[in-house]
Design an enzyme around this catalytic site. Structure first.
Site, PDB file in Angstrom:
ATOM      1  N   HIS A   1      -3.791   7.591   1.904  1.00 51.98           N
ATOM      2  CA  HIS A   1      -4.187   6.264   1.440  1.00 51.98           C
ATOM      3  C   HIS A   1      -5.330   5.726   2.302  1.00 51.98           C
ATOM      4  CE1 HIS A   1      -3.975   2.109   0.158  1.00 51.98           C
ATOM      5  NE2 HIS A   1      -3.852   1.742   1.429  1.00 51.98           N
TER       6      HIS A   1
ATOM      7  N   LYS B   1     -10.515   1.990  10.356  1.00 48.14           N
ATOM      8  CA  LYS B   1      -9.826   2.274  11.609  1.00 48.14           C
ATOM      9  C   LYS B   1      -8.566   3.104  11.378  1.00 48.14           C
ATOM     10  CE  LYS B   1     -11.535  -1.694  14.239  1.00 48.14           C
ATOM     11  NZ  LYS B   1     -11.157  -2.932  14.987  1.00 48.14           N
TER      12      LYS B   1
ATOM     13  N   CYS C   1       0.809  -1.214   0.000  1.00 46.02           N
ATOM     14  CA  CYS C   1       0.000   0.000   0.000  1.00 46.02           C
ATOM     15  C   CYS C   1       0.847   1.272   0.000  1.00 46.02           C
ATOM     16  CB  CYS C   1      -0.927   0.000   1.210  1.00 46.02           C
ATOM     17  SG  CYS C   1      -2.152  -1.338   1.221  1.00 46.02           S
TER      18      CYS C   1
END
Length: 349
Positions: free
Chosen positions: A273, A278, A135
């Site tokens: 991102h 959460k 990511c």
């Protein structure tokens, strides 16, 4: 370095989250109640998939999934590169450098070789393939564009990220991590065209990159990543990942901004991102951001899911198109990934 154009593309096979959840329940060993609960908790409303949803049961292990990855990834990446070049008003033969990021399949030669040829890029283009950043790779790739164009300020460079996360979901894996992944991650590609300062005409709407920072946290390798084996790429996603973000991110962001005479309250745009609900909530809370500061990040998560390296570039594209800050305003682009690591990119609009 100036961002001249950003474009995101996704596969044509789009499904509502409820359809995907039902397919996961029917075609895997997942507990139906847990699958529905975890999928609902992602807040994702729909995603695009590399294959029609009925064809995933035909994949015969890692070899079949990786063959689909290679074919589909090249197709999507070429579309993204061409669209980004059109947005930037640049021709394929103007591109001097190509950086390629992906973590959801493997190939040698790396896919950037195929992408460059199919997109019509020059034969003398320099290529840098990057694997394993997950990511964080969209932000890390922008940083490497910045490094390249500082060295070659008269050049044009392209970053392309492509992730086909759906091809990595394990049908026999009943772990919480796999259930979360099957409800969170989507498929897509994005490309960024950037120009060095000597090629910046002042006509582009994208921001300038003015500084970058990478942060690698010791002894955190098992927070996020893959276990690689005969089964292919099996997700590693630790339950305490959010705790680590909460404990470290705000201090690292503040320190980076402080080196440039800034603080979080003086940053007008946040290109973050969408790692998951959460994580987004922790970023908002720990940096004390305005209630609407991460609206584009939330929308990307809801409508596309987490596209791994692609997502932060999608948020950048949407920020340029729909919420561009005034000229001169500072912004921060950031993403988190395996390592465990953080990538921070200081922008000036």
């Amino acid at each position: 370095m100036r961002v001249a154009g950003v474009r995101t593309v996704v596969p044509e096979h789009r499904y509502d989250q409820d359809e995907i959840t039902q397919a996961v329940v029917q075609r895997t060993d997942a507990n139906p109640e847990l699958a529905r609960r975890f999928h609902a908790a992602t807040r994702v409303t729909g995603r695009s998939l590399a294959l029609p949803i009925d064809e995933y049961v035909k994949l015969d292990g890692f070899t079949g999934a990786n063959d689909v990855y290679i074919e589909t990834a090249v197709e999507l990446a070429v579309r993204a590169v061409r669209d980004a070049l059109d947005t930037a008003g640049r021709a394929p033969d103007e591109v001097d450098h190509l950086i390629f990021c992906s973590s959801t399949g493997v190939a040698t030669p790396s896919l950037d070789a195929r992408i460059a040829q199919r997109a019509g890029l020059r034969e003398d283009i320099t290529r840098v393939p990057m694997f394993g950043l997950g990511c964080a790779a969209g932000a890390a790739g922008l940083s490497r564009l910045y490094d390249t164009l500082r060295a070659w300020p008269g050049h044009v460079a392209v970053l392309v990220c492509v992730e086909l996360c759906s091809l990595t979901v394990q049908r026999e894996d009943v772990s919480v991590a796999n259930l979360v992944a099957s409800g969170l991650f989507g498929d897509g590609a994005a490309a960024v065209v950037a120009v060095g300062d000597r090629r910046d005409t002042g006509a582009y709407r994208g921001p300038r990159v003015v500084a970058t920072r990478s942060r690698l946290y010791p002894a955190t390798e098992r927070l996020m990543g893959w276990d690689v084996g005969d089964h292919g790429l099996r997700i590693v996603l630790a339950a305490d990942l959010v705790d680590h973000v909460e404990a470290t991110l705000a201090a690292d962001v503040s320190a980076f901004l402080g080196e440039h005479g800034l603080s979080p309250d003086r940053v007008g745009s946040w290109v973050c991102h969408p790692g998951g609900p959460k994580v987004i909530e922790i970023i908002q809370q720990e940096l004390d951001l305005a209630p609407d500061a991460l609206d584009i990040t939330w929308n990307s998560l809801r409508t596309m899911g987490n596209l791994s390296s692609v997502s932060v570039l999608n948020v950048l594209e949407e920020t340029i198109a729909h919420r561009r800050p005034p000229d001169g305003e500072p912004g921060l682009l950031m993403a988190l990934g395996p390592g465990f690591s953080a990538e921070l990119v200081l922008l000036r609009w």
